[in-house]
Write a protein that holds these residues in place. Structure first.
Motif, PDB file in Angstrom:
ATOM      1  N   GLY A  36       0.836  -1.213   0.000  1.00 35.70           N
ATOM      2  CA  GLY A  36       0.000   0.000   0.000  1.00 35.70           C
ATOM      3  C   GLY A  36       0.861   1.250   0.000  1.00 35.70           C
ATOM      4  N   LEU A  37       1.891   1.266   0.852  1.00 31.97           N
ATOM      5  CA  LEU A  37       2.789   2.418   0.911  1.00 31.97           C
ATOM      6  C   LEU A  37       3.579   2.557  -0.392  1.00 31.97           C
ATOM      7  CD1 LEU A  37       4.127   2.135   4.571  1.00 31.97           C
ATOM      8  CD2 LEU A  37       2.670   3.926   3.654  1.00 31.97           C
ATOM      9  N   GLY A  38       3.982   1.403  -0.968  1.00 32.01           N
ATOM     10  CA  GLY A  38       4.737   1.406  -2.226  1.00 32.01           C
ATOM     11  C   GLY A  38       3.925   1.999  -3.363  1.00 32.01           C
ATOM     12  N   ILE A  39       2.640   1.593  -3.451  1.00 30.68           N
ATOM     13  CA  ILE A  39       1.760   2.101  -4.512  1.00 30.68           C
ATOM     14  C   ILE A  39       1.544   3.611  -4.327  1.00 30.68           C
ATOM     15  CG2 ILE A  39      -0.563   1.958  -5.485  1.00 30.68           C
ATOM     16  CD1 ILE A  39      -0.500  -1.040  -4.566  1.00 30.68           C
ATOM     17  N   LEU A  40       1.389   4.021  -3.077  1.00 36.92           N
ATOM     18  CA  LEU A  40       1.200   5.454  -2.779  1.00 36.92           C
ATOM     19  C   LEU A  40       2.444   6.253  -3.185  1.00 36.92           C
ATOM     20  CD1 LEU A  40      -0.863   7.375  -1.368  1.00 36.92           C
ATOM     21  CD2 LEU A  40       0.512   7.120   0.684  1.00 36.92           C
ATOM     22  N   PHE A  41       3.628   5.691  -2.902  1.00 35.44           N
ATOM     23  CA  PHE A  41       4.893   6.350  -3.265  1.00 35.44           C
ATOM     24  C   PHE A  41       4.993   6.481  -4.781  1.00 35.44           C
ATOM     25  CE2 PHE A  41       9.459   5.924  -4.328  1.00 35.44           C
ATOM     26  CZ  PHE A  41       9.890   7.128  -3.777  1.00 35.44           C
ATOM     27  N   PHE A  42       4.603   5.399  -5.482  1.00 34.53           N
ATOM     28  CA  PHE A  42       4.624   5.431  -6.955  1.00 34.53           C
ATOM     29  C   PHE A  42       3.682   6.506  -7.487  1.00 34.53           C
ATOM     30  CE2 PHE A  42       2.350   4.195 -10.805  1.00 34.53           C
ATOM     31  CZ  PHE A  42       3.391   4.250 -11.723  1.00 34.53           C
ATOM     32  N   PRO A  71      17.267   0.552 -16.198  1.00 35.42           N
ATOM     33  CA  PRO A  71      16.712  -0.768 -15.815  1.00 35.42           C
ATOM     34  C   PRO A  71      16.179  -0.811 -14.388  1.00 35.42           C
ATOM     35  CG  PRO A  71      18.855  -1.018 -16.882  1.00 35.42           C
ATOM     36  CD  PRO A  71      18.625   0.449 -16.759  1.00 35.42           C
ATOM     37  N   TRP A  72      16.778  -0.062 -13.482  1.00 30.49           N
ATOM     38  CA  TRP A  72      16.295  -0.083 -12.088  1.00 30.49           C
ATOM     39  C   TRP A  72      14.874   0.456 -11.990  1.00 30.49           C
ATOM     40  CZ3 TRP A  72      18.474  -3.154  -8.861  1.00 30.49           C
ATOM     41  CH2 TRP A  72      19.835  -3.445  -8.988  1.00 30.49           C
ATOM     42  N   PHE A  73      14.580   1.472 -12.795  1.00 33.40           N
ATOM     43  CA  PHE A  73      13.221   2.008 -12.797  1.00 33.40           C
ATOM     44  C   PHE A  73      12.250   1.008 -13.403  1.00 33.40           C
ATOM     45  CE2 PHE A  73      15.030   6.139 -11.815  1.00 33.40           C
ATOM     46  CZ  PHE A  73      14.036   6.675 -11.014  1.00 33.40           C
ATOM     47  N   LYS A  74      12.744   0.236 -14.402  1.00 36.31           N
ATOM     48  CA  LYS A  74      11.892  -0.796 -15.011  1.00 36.31           C
ATOM     49  C   LYS A  74      11.555  -1.882 -13.970  1.00 36.31           C
ATOM     50  CE  LYS A  74      11.147   0.576 -19.148  1.00 36.31           C
ATOM     51  NZ  LYS A  74       9.762   0.762 -19.610  1.00 36.31           N
ATOM     52  N   ILE A  75      12.576  -2.260 -13.185  1.00 33.94           N
ATOM     53  CA  ILE A  75      12.327  -3.257 -12.120  1.00 33.94           C
ATOM     54  C   ILE A  75      11.324  -2.675 -11.122  1.00 33.94           C
ATOM     55  CG2 ILE A  75      13.408  -4.486 -10.181  1.00 33.94           C
ATOM     56  CD1 ILE A  75      15.983  -4.594 -11.955  1.00 33.94           C
ATOM     57  N   GLY A  76      11.502  -1.405 -10.823  1.00 31.65           N
ATOM     58  CA  GLY A  76      10.564  -0.717  -9.916  1.00 31.65           C
ATOM     59  C   GLY A  76       9.154  -0.737 -10.466  1.00 31.65           C
ATOM     60  N   VAL A  81       3.576  -3.140 -10.367  1.00 28.71           N
ATOM     61  CA  VAL A  81       2.502  -3.962 -10.941  1.00 28.71           C
ATOM     62  C   VAL A  81       2.177  -5.129 -10.012  1.00 28.71           C
ATOM     63  CG1 VAL A  81       1.913  -5.511 -12.853  1.00 28.71           C
ATOM     64  CG2 VAL A  81       3.015  -3.326 -13.317  1.00 28.71           C
ATOM     65  N   VAL A  82       3.231  -5.814  -9.541  1.00 30.42           N
ATOM     66  CA  VAL A  82       3.023  -6.964  -8.637  1.00 30.42           C
ATOM     67  C   VAL A  82       2.371  -6.495  -7.342  1.00 30.42           C
ATOM     68  CG1 VAL A  82       4.172  -8.787  -7.333  1.00 30.42           C
ATOM     69  CG2 VAL A  82       4.917  -8.279  -9.644  1.00 30.42           C
ATOM     70  N   ALA A  83       2.846  -5.367  -6.806  1.00 26.19           N
ATOM     71  CA  ALA A  83       2.277  -4.830  -5.561  1.00 26.19           C
ATOM     72  C   ALA A  83       0.807  -4.496  -5.758  1.00 26.19           C
ATOM     73  CB  ALA A  83       3.047  -3.578  -5.134  1.00 26.19           C
ATOM     74  N   PHE A  84       0.481  -3.928  -6.927  1.00 23.85           N
ATOM     75  CA  PHE A  84      -0.916  -3.579  -7.210  1.00 23.85           C
ATOM     76  C   PHE A  84      -1.786  -4.834  -7.269  1.00 23.85           C
ATOM     77  CE2 PHE A  84      -4.383  -2.880 -10.220  1.00 23.85           C
ATOM     78  CZ  PHE A  84      -5.023  -1.827  -9.609  1.00 23.85           C
ATOM     79  N   VAL A  85      -1.286  -5.866  -7.953  1.00 24.45           N
ATOM     80  CA  VAL A  85      -2.056  -7.126  -8.078  1.00 24.45           C
ATOM     81  C   VAL A  85      -2.268  -7.730  -6.688  1.00 24.45           C
ATOM     82  CG1 VAL A  85      -1.918  -9.512  -8.909  1.00 24.45           C
ATOM     83  CG2 VAL A  85      -1.334  -7.636 -10.433  1.00 24.45           C
ATOM     84  N   TYR A  86      -1.197  -7.778  -5.891  1.00 23.31           N
ATOM     85  CA  TYR A  86      -1.312  -8.356  -4.550  1.00 23.31           C
ATOM     86  C   TYR A  86      -2.275  -7.544  -3.692  1.00 23.31           C
ATOM     87  CZ  TYR A  86      -0.423  -9.422   0.249  1.00 23.31           C
ATOM     88  OH  TYR A  86      -0.632  -9.736   1.555  1.00 23.31           O
ATOM     89  N   HIS A  87      -2.097  -6.220  -3.703  1.00 23.47           N
ATOM     90  CA  HIS A  87      -2.911  -5.356  -2.840  1.00 23.47           C
ATOM     91  C   HIS A  87      -4.396  -5.470  -3.219  1.00 23.47           C
ATOM     92  CE1 HIS A  87      -2.655  -2.145   0.178  1.00 23.47           C
ATOM     93  NE2 HIS A  87      -3.732  -1.645  -0.397  1.00 23.47           N
ATOM     94  N   ALA A  88      -4.662  -5.565  -4.522  1.00 20.17           N
ATOM     95  CA  ALA A  88      -6.054  -5.660  -4.979  1.00 20.17           C
ATOM     96  C   ALA A  88      -6.682  -6.987  -4.564  1.00 20.17           C
ATOM     97  CB  ALA A  88      -6.110  -5.507  -6.491  1.00 20.17           C
ATOM     98  N   LEU A  89      -5.969  -8.092  -4.816  1.00 17.19           N
ATOM     99  CA  LEU A  89      -6.557  -9.407  -4.530  1.00 17.19           C
ATOM    100  C   LEU A  89      -6.643  -9.661  -3.028  1.00 17.19           C
ATOM    101  CD1 LEU A  89      -5.020 -11.613  -7.346  1.00 17.19           C
ATOM    102  CD2 LEU A  89      -7.356 -10.840  -7.122  1.00 17.19           C
ATOM    103  N   VAL A 130      -2.869 -17.153  -7.295  1.00 14.96           N
ATOM    104  CA  VAL A 130      -3.274 -16.263  -8.403  1.00 14.96           C
ATOM    105  C   VAL A 130      -2.292 -15.100  -8.517  1.00 14.96           C
ATOM    106  CG1 VAL A 130      -5.085 -14.679  -9.221  1.00 14.96           C
ATOM    107  CG2 VAL A 130      -5.711 -16.889  -8.269  1.00 14.96           C
ATOM    108  N   VAL A 131      -1.864 -14.550  -7.371  1.00 12.70           N
ATOM    109  CA  VAL A 131      -0.898 -13.437  -7.377  1.00 12.70           C
ATOM    110  C   VAL A 131       0.419 -13.895  -8.021  1.00 12.70           C
ATOM    111  CG1 VAL A 131       0.495 -11.896  -5.931  1.00 12.70           C
ATOM    112  CG2 VAL A 131      -1.910 -12.259  -5.384  1.00 12.70           C
ATOM    113  N   VAL A 132       0.870 -15.093  -7.658  1.00 12.04           N
ATOM    114  CA  VAL A 132       2.140 -15.611  -8.197  1.00 12.04           C
ATOM    115  C   VAL A 132       2.025 -15.819  -9.702  1.00 12.04           C
ATOM    116  CG1 VAL A 132       3.705 -17.601  -8.157  1.00 12.04           C
ATOM    117  CG2 VAL A 132       2.894 -16.633  -6.008  1.00 12.04           C
TER     118      VAL A 132
END
Lengths: 147, 271
Positions: A36-42, A71-76, A81-89, A130-132
């Motif tokens: 949640g904090l990560g998505i807010l920071f983004f 590339p570091w920003f791409k990993i970010g 995306v993964v954080a969003f999927v996890y947070h939503a589900l 499902v998240v994985v």
């Protein structure tokens, strides 16, 4: 009679971040907060990029875009995306369980005790699966997109 | 006790009159089969250091006095076997999120006051019947089953020390009080929802539970406070959107028993 002030012993933020021997839902709680904090920071970063930097002219915008192709920003981005999927589900699971769905009916406790979250753990495991799967799909998408 | 098998008890000590911060003290305790952590603490008290303070009473997980943090997991000392850790060292600390009075003794008064604040007793509108009761309120077995699990609470404070919300929110009512609120609200003899709901329908009440599930995992009596809190949320939402059945409080007249047709009395075999 002597009066002694008891010593405060609140765990504070350590109580959130340290889950020790507790089971999976306690770890999902920590991850839910962090994502949640990560998505807010983004979101804040995204708004600053697309507003403050954009109005300063084409040169500034192109220089910003060059930094974002790092590339570091791409990993970010992938992690967002993964954080969003996890947070939503996980949020969906929490909404259902907090409204009393996916919970068992109260029953007389008979040893060994099995609480309702433990009884409904297959659903939690399914949510994690499902998240994985989605994380792997998006990882392939990022790789195929050429970073 | 087996004198050969020694276990190291690392006990957190704190004397408010002499210590500024808590510190650890180690004791060697002879261990054996079926020995509980409480028996280890009693051994220390009797043989090694009589100044060690801890609270215990029934030794059978009924009174809820001996809740402590054993290897960073809250549990009842009388309910925990030393052997189950498969370790030579046992770390014993007082329950977190509750103020320490001395050594392993925590102050449970604020916890009991919170419990009292949600009015943990039957509330009725008919004041005259409450003052001068004429008969008992009827409760069918099915209605009892919906709340029986939550009546097993022994008020040991373990759920408070396991709860991550209680760790940071000092005004949070805690899993114990919230589950007891549900226990009384769901009772078919009770009609105190209007009095209890304003207390729990707050930011520091039921809505600050984020369902980490630690309270239900740690509860030594299988009360499942997390379930009670979620059912309380469901009840609050259903009242807010005017959905769901609202049961009528039971009357003092016992309802006619729904029994199966009686079996004929067997005839005498010996005449």
């Amino acid at each position: 009679m002597r009066q002694i002030q008891p010593r405060r012993n609140y765990l504070g933020a350590v109580g959130w971040l340290w889950a020790g021997n507790y089971k999976v839902e306690r770890y999902l709680y920590i991850l839910h907060r962090i994502t949640g904090l990560g998505i807010l920071f983004f979101l804040l970063l995204h708004l600053i990029m697309t507003t403050v930097f954009r109005i300063q002219g084409q040169d500034v915008w192109e220089a910003t875009m060059a930094i974002l192709h790092n590339p570091w920003f791409k990993i970010g981005e992938y992690l967002v995306v993964v954080a969003f999927v996890y947070h939503a589900l996980n949020g969906l699971r929490l909404i259902l369980q907090e409204l009393g769905f996916l919970m068992v009916r109260p029953a007389p406790p008979i040893y060994p005790y099995r609480d309702s979250l433990r009884r409904k753990r297959p659903w939690t495991i399914a949510m994690i699966a499902v998240v994985v799967i989605l994380a792997l799909v998006f990882f392939y998408d990022f790789i195929a997109g050429g970073w | 006790m087996d004198k050969n098998n020694l276990i190291t008890f690392k006990v957190q000590r704190y004397d408010p009159e002499h210590d500024r911060i808590p510190h650890f003290q180690e004791f060697m305790v002879p261990s054996g089969k079926c020995l509980t952590v409480l028996e280890g603490l009693l051994y220390i008290k009797e043989n090694l250091d009589s100044s060690l303070a801890f609270r215990a009473s029934c030794r059978m997980a009924i009174c809820g006095s001996c809740g402590i943090l054993i290897n960073n997991y809250p549990n009842l000392a009388c309910h925990t076997q030393i052997e189950e850790f498969h370790s030579d060292t046992l770390t014993v600390k007082p329950l977190p999120n509750l103020p320490i009075i001395k050594d392993l003794v925590v102050d449970l008064i604020p916890f009991f006051n919170t419990h009292k604040s949600i009015k943990p007793y039957i509330l009725r509108q008919d004041a005259e019947e409450m003052e001068k009761p004429t008969a008992e309120y009827a409760q069918p077995p099915r209605a009892l089953e919906t709340l029986l699990q939550f009546t097993h609470c022994i008020k040991c404070g373990i759920c408070i020390s396991a709860c991550p919300t209680s760790a940071s929110d000092r005004l949070f009512l805690g899993p114990q009080a919230l589950s007891q609120c549900y226990r009384y609200c769901t009772d078919n003899r009770d009609e105190g929802e209007k009095e209890r709901f304003p207390m729990v329908d707050t930011d520091h009440g039921v809505w600050h539970c984020h369902l980490a599930g630690a309270c239900s995992e740690a509860c030594p009596k299988g009360v499942d406070p997390a379930l009670a809190i979620q059912l309380l949320k469901r009840r609050l939402v259903s009242r807010a959107v005017a959905l769901g059945k609202k049961q009528q409080p039971s009357s003092t007249v016992p309802s006619p028993a729904e029994t199966k047709p009686k079996l004929p009395f067997p005839g005498f075999t010996v005449k």
